[in-house]
Design a protein around this motif. Sequence first.
Motif, short mmCIF file in Angstrom:
data_model
loop_
_atom_site.label_atom_id
_atom_site.label_comp_id
_atom_site.label_asym_id
_atom_site.label_seq_id
_atom_site.Cartn_x
_atom_site.Cartn_y
_atom_site.Cartn_z
N GLU A 80 0.88 -1.24 -0.10
CA GLU A 80 -0.06 0.19 0.00
C GLU A 80 0.79 1.07 -0.10
O GLU A 80 1.85 1.17 0.63
N LYS A 81 0.49 2.23 -0.90
CA LYS A 81 1.18 3.39 -0.96
C LYS A 81 0.75 4.32 0.11
O LYS A 81 -0.33 4.12 0.65
N PRO A 82 1.44 5.25 0.66
CA PRO A 82 1.16 6.10 1.62
C PRO A 82 0.20 7.09 1.02
O PRO A 82 0.40 7.46 -0.24
N PRO A 83 -0.90 7.78 1.74
CA PRO A 83 -1.61 8.68 1.25
C PRO A 83 -0.86 9.80 0.61
O PRO A 83 0.09 10.37 1.10
N ALA A 84 -1.28 10.41 -0.44
CA ALA A 84 -0.66 11.53 -1.15
C ALA A 84 -0.85 12.76 -0.17
O ALA A 84 -1.79 12.97 0.50
N PRO A 85 0.02 13.71 -0.32
CA PRO A 85 -0.02 14.75 0.51
C PRO A 85 -1.13 15.66 0.43
O PRO A 85 -1.56 16.30 1.45
N GLU A 86 -1.70 15.77 -0.82
CA GLU A 86 -2.89 16.31 -1.09
C GLU A 86 -4.12 16.04 -0.68
O GLU A 86 -5.13 16.60 -0.49
N ALA A 87 -4.10 14.79 -0.11
CA ALA A 87 -5.42 13.97 0.50
C ALA A 87 -5.50 14.60 2.01
O ALA A 87 -6.53 14.34 2.59
N LYS A 88 -4.58 15.13 2.70
CA LYS A 88 -4.68 15.61 3.89
C LYS A 88 -5.82 16.84 4.00
O LYS A 88 -6.10 17.61 2.86
N GLN A 96 1.71 21.78 6.96
CA GLN A 96 2.83 20.42 6.84
C GLN A 96 3.43 20.17 5.71
O GLN A 96 4.70 19.77 5.48
N GLU A 97 2.90 20.70 4.45
CA GLU A 97 3.58 20.21 3.14
C GLU A 97 3.84 21.66 2.28
O GLU A 97 4.83 21.63 1.86
N TYR A 98 2.93 22.61 1.99
CA TYR A 98 2.83 23.40 1.31
C TYR A 98 3.87 24.66 1.60
O TYR A 98 4.95 24.95 0.68
N LEU A 99 3.74 25.13 2.96
CA LEU A 99 4.86 26.19 3.45
C LEU A 99 6.36 25.83 3.42
O LEU A 99 7.15 26.22 2.92
N PRO A 100 6.47 24.40 3.97
CA PRO A 100 7.76 23.73 3.97
C PRO A 100 8.24 23.68 2.56
O PRO A 100 9.48 23.92 2.06
N GLY A 101 7.61 23.36 1.59
CA GLY A 101 7.67 23.04 0.28
C GLY A 101 8.15 24.43 -0.58
O GLY A 101 9.41 24.39 -1.16
N LEU A 102 7.51 25.47 -0.30
CA LEU A 102 7.61 26.81 -0.66
C LEU A 102 9.18 27.20 0.25
O LEU A 102 9.85 27.79 -0.89
N THR A 103 9.22 27.12 1.31
CA THR A 103 10.38 27.49 2.05
C THR A 103 11.72 26.84 1.20
O THR A 103 12.69 27.50 1.04
N LYS A 104 11.61 25.44 1.07
CA LYS A 104 12.70 24.92 0.40
C LYS A 104 13.07 25.37 -0.96
O LYS A 104 14.30 25.54 -1.18
N ALA A 105 11.89 25.65 -1.88
CA ALA A 105 12.16 26.16 -3.10
C ALA A 105 12.72 27.41 -3.18
O ALA A 105 13.72 27.87 -3.93
N PRO A 171 -1.51 19.39 -7.54
CA PRO A 171 -0.69 18.58 -6.57
C PRO A 171 0.58 19.62 -5.98
O PRO A 171 0.48 20.57 -6.51
N LEU A 172 1.01 19.12 -4.91
CA LEU A 172 2.11 20.06 -4.20
C LEU A 172 3.20 20.52 -5.02
O LEU A 172 3.44 21.85 -4.85
N LEU A 174 3.27 21.00 -8.14
CA LEU A 174 2.66 22.09 -9.07
C LEU A 174 2.48 23.48 -8.44
O LEU A 174 2.71 24.58 -9.02
N LEU A 175 1.85 23.50 -7.35
CA LEU A 175 1.56 24.61 -6.60
C LEU A 175 2.82 25.42 -6.21
O LEU A 175 2.91 26.66 -6.23
N VAL A 176 3.92 24.70 -5.88
CA VAL A 176 5.19 25.35 -5.48
C VAL A 176 5.84 25.83 -6.80
O VAL A 176 6.41 27.10 -6.99
N PHE A 177 5.80 25.13 -7.70
CA PHE A 177 6.54 25.22 -8.94
C PHE A 177 5.85 26.67 -9.53
O PHE A 177 6.74 27.49 -10.06
N ARG A 178 4.73 26.79 -9.65
CA ARG A 178 3.97 27.78 -10.47
C ARG A 178 4.16 29.26 -9.57
O ARG A 178 4.39 30.24 -10.14
N VAL A 179 4.28 29.05 -8.16
CA VAL A 179 4.54 30.42 -7.36
C VAL A 179 5.91 30.68 -7.73
O VAL A 179 6.40 32.08 -8.04
#
Length: 192
Positions: A80-88, A96-105, A171-172, A174-179
């Motif tokens: 079983e695959k873990p649930p996608a971050p977008e399912a939260k 937990q996902e978007y803000l850390p992803g932006l910070t890293k980018a 998806p996560l 894409l949201l980060v990339f487009r910003v």
Amino acid sequence: MPEEETVSPSPEGTPVPDAESPPEPEAEAQAPEASAEGEPAPKPKAARPPKEPKEPKEVVAAGAEGEAAAKPKAARVAKEKPPAPEAKPFPEFIAQEYLPGLTKAFAARGVSDLSLSFENSQVTGKWMGGRRQFTVYFTKPDIDAQKAFSCSQDAPPSTIEPFLIDERKAPLDLLVFRVIQRLNAEKWFAPN
């Protein structure tokens, strides 16, 4: 001088022996003899490579039934695959996902003083002492809802533009990339 076997291609592209060539040994073994009543034997079929024998099924004793039955089922079940971050849920996804992803980018592009906040379904980022800022607006607390974007430097934002309007799913990555892509269009990460 030995006779050469001639083979002509069939319409399907597989070689078929001519009528003059001798049949293959396997075909001879499978061909039945002429019947006792004098009827001619049917023509032999083209020889096929032998199939691999199937593994025999195990006979399970009454006491070991549970163990043997569990092993084949476990082998068939895919991991079983873990649930996608977008399912939260939306607030958890953002925190937990978007803000850390932006910070890293942003860090990958040399921005170290980024300050991110999330309130009222809006993600706001500021850096360079608050001189540069952007905001991603979500119309509903759902990452697949309609989104808008604004950015400004040294002034409040004056234009709110549609953001990811052609995407049904957001998806996560894409949201980060487009910003990042949108802010790079402003030449805020590197000069021309």
